[in-house]
Scaffold this motif. Sequence first.
Motif, mmCIF file in Angstrom:
data_model
loop_
_atom_site.group_PDB
_atom_site.id
_atom_site.type_symbol
_atom_site.label_atom_id
_atom_site.label_comp_id
_atom_site.label_asym_id
_atom_site.label_seq_id
_atom_site.Cartn_x
_atom_site.Cartn_y
_atom_site.Cartn_z
ATOM 1 N N HIS A 1 2.788 6.275 -6.682
ATOM 2 C CA HIS A 1 1.930 7.386 -8.197
ATOM 3 C C HIS A 1 1.928 8.920 -7.110
ATOM 4 N N ARG A 2 2.221 9.092 -6.188
ATOM 5 C CA ARG A 2 2.349 10.693 -6.440
ATOM 6 C C ARG A 2 3.711 11.592 -6.183
ATOM 7 N N VAL B 1 -4.573 4.714 -2.528
ATOM 8 C CA VAL B 1 -3.832 5.573 -2.814
ATOM 9 C C VAL B 1 -5.566 6.359 -3.424
ATOM 10 N N GLU C 1 0.751 -1.319 0.086
ATOM 11 C CA GLU C 1 0.115 0.240 0.052
ATOM 12 C C GLU C 1 0.983 1.210 -0.321
ATOM 13 N N ARG D 1 -6.951 11.257 -2.596
ATOM 14 C CA ARG D 1 -7.297 12.199 -3.453
ATOM 15 C C ARG D 1 -7.401 13.734 -2.774
ATOM 16 N N ALA E 1 -4.700 5.890 -10.160
ATOM 17 C CA ALA E 1 -4.682 6.698 -9.329
ATOM 18 C C ALA E 1 -6.383 7.865 -9.105
ATOM 19 N N CYS F 1 -7.756 -0.437 -8.980
ATOM 20 C CA CYS F 1 -7.530 0.853 -8.374
ATOM 21 C C CYS F 1 -7.343 0.127 -7.119
ATOM 22 N N HIS G 1 2.997 1.508 -3.857
ATOM 23 C CA HIS G 1 1.588 2.291 -4.528
ATOM 24 C C HIS G 1 0.959 3.889 -4.424
ATOM 25 N N LEU G 2 1.390 4.105 -2.927
ATOM 26 C CA LEU G 2 0.879 5.287 -2.475
ATOM 27 C C LEU G 2 2.041 6.696 -3.018
#
Length: 532
Positions: free
Chosen positions: A68-69, A429, A61, A433, A85, A425, A64-65
């Motif tokens: 994506h960031r 993530v 987790e 948002r 995301a 998804c 992935h976060l």
Amino acid sequence: MLLTEILKFALRYWFVVIPAVITGWLLKNKYNRGLNKYPGHWLAAYTDWWRFWDVWHRKTEKTHLKLHRELGDVIRLGPNTLSFADPKAIKVIYGLNKGFTKSEFYPVQQAVSKGQRLPSLFSTTDEDYHSKYRRCVNNAFAMSSLVSFEPLVNKTINVFLDQTGKIFASTGKSCNFNQWLQFFAFDVIGDLTWSRRIGFVEQNEDVDGIVKFIGDFLSYAAPVGQMPLLDLVFKKNPIFMLSQKWGLNNTIFPATRFALARSAERAGEMDKVRETGLPPPSSKGTTDNPGGIDLLTRFTQAQHAHPEFMTDREVLTACVSMVFAGSETTAISLSTVFYMLVTHPRVYQKLMEEIENAVRDGGIEPRETGTVSWGESQKLPYLDAVIQECFRVHPAAGLIVERVVPKQGIEICGRFVPGGTIVGCNAWVLHRRPEIFGEDVDVFRPERWLEADAAKLRDMKATMFQFGAGARTCIGKNISLLEIYKLVPSFLRRFEISLVDPTKPWRLHNAWFVRQLDFNVRFTARRVQATV
């Protein structure tokens, strides 16, 4: 002749041929379906072994976060896998009639009995089978069924509260709360499914090693699910499956063993339901069973109504699925609620004030047990905000929810994705948002759910992914909500909670579901009537 010459050449120049084949395979993976245009960890483009090792380290987790960031709304997790995301992707990937199917990640999680797989609503990749199966059992999980489920949940809540007082509060012993809540969730499922608790709470132990087995099973399934062919080597290889079928190997999942034993105990009763169905509902909308209608009865009723589809295997699978999926996720959510309360004293105090005011004003009946009904819990807005915020900051699933793009390909968030690509998804993530939940997405703040206007609240709820989305939304969602909304206020009325060591945070273990470890607390009994 040509094949012979090629073989001779390969054997003679193996030191050139092998590196060439490996290089060609890696390049094929990198440029597969044109997915090389998407960023990601550099190894992910070449091999799924990167996914395997990342999941094996139990912190996916966070991976992935972070990716994506740093890299944007679409990242590549493997040669044939993309993670999205953007919340707009939810409706496309998981929407109705879009043509997506589940990936081979899910069959890895299928139980086995007598050498046969037990495809469940969760683990089957056959959309037609899923549709028929869900149609048969949907009524058992409808929100209207909560009326008959509540007495069954009440029985376990009362035992759980009493045992908490007896084992921990009255003795001053510390409690591994995440495990204790898991015992509760398992016993609720036992009561809901067979009208009989498994015995975790009464015995304060892992009955038949079921909890350990499921934990180990998920720890296996999460990384192996990234490369499903490995499952055909390790757990579901032909030798193992045939030995079970022929009775040479009597290994059986503990949860399956328990389900078979409970079903055997009530065989005569279920034979009658299978033959004649349930009696018609009374004027109150339920049958005349004050204890509630359990799921075994409802599944057998579905067998009566749909004999062409619902066999004994489907009934067994549905019961086993309740133990696998119906306990782990609820326990994780309950642990999150209580952990966030004890680590955020302001929120804890504010919620207690709401509960006590509701008791004083008559919104909650002052029962001697301190329990709170489902209907009463729905009138506590701050409780709802706390639970929703806990779903947001710590959703149970910690991997992408995989789907396979239909063969004709499809456009997702302005990008055309070729057919056969695995996409998905990750709730960890989506739930962070900033444009949806605010700039303070990494902060636990229940007030965001009360401050949002109607349009903002609609967007927030549409982005929440803790139960999945679309036709494959978790079918047990309503049962989980019933347990959480009832237990949290009931427990808080009976006990004060404090950490054994406030300087030592819990540990997280992402094995598909992000379980908590070392959540050690102490309880102090409260005088229930003092809140009146």
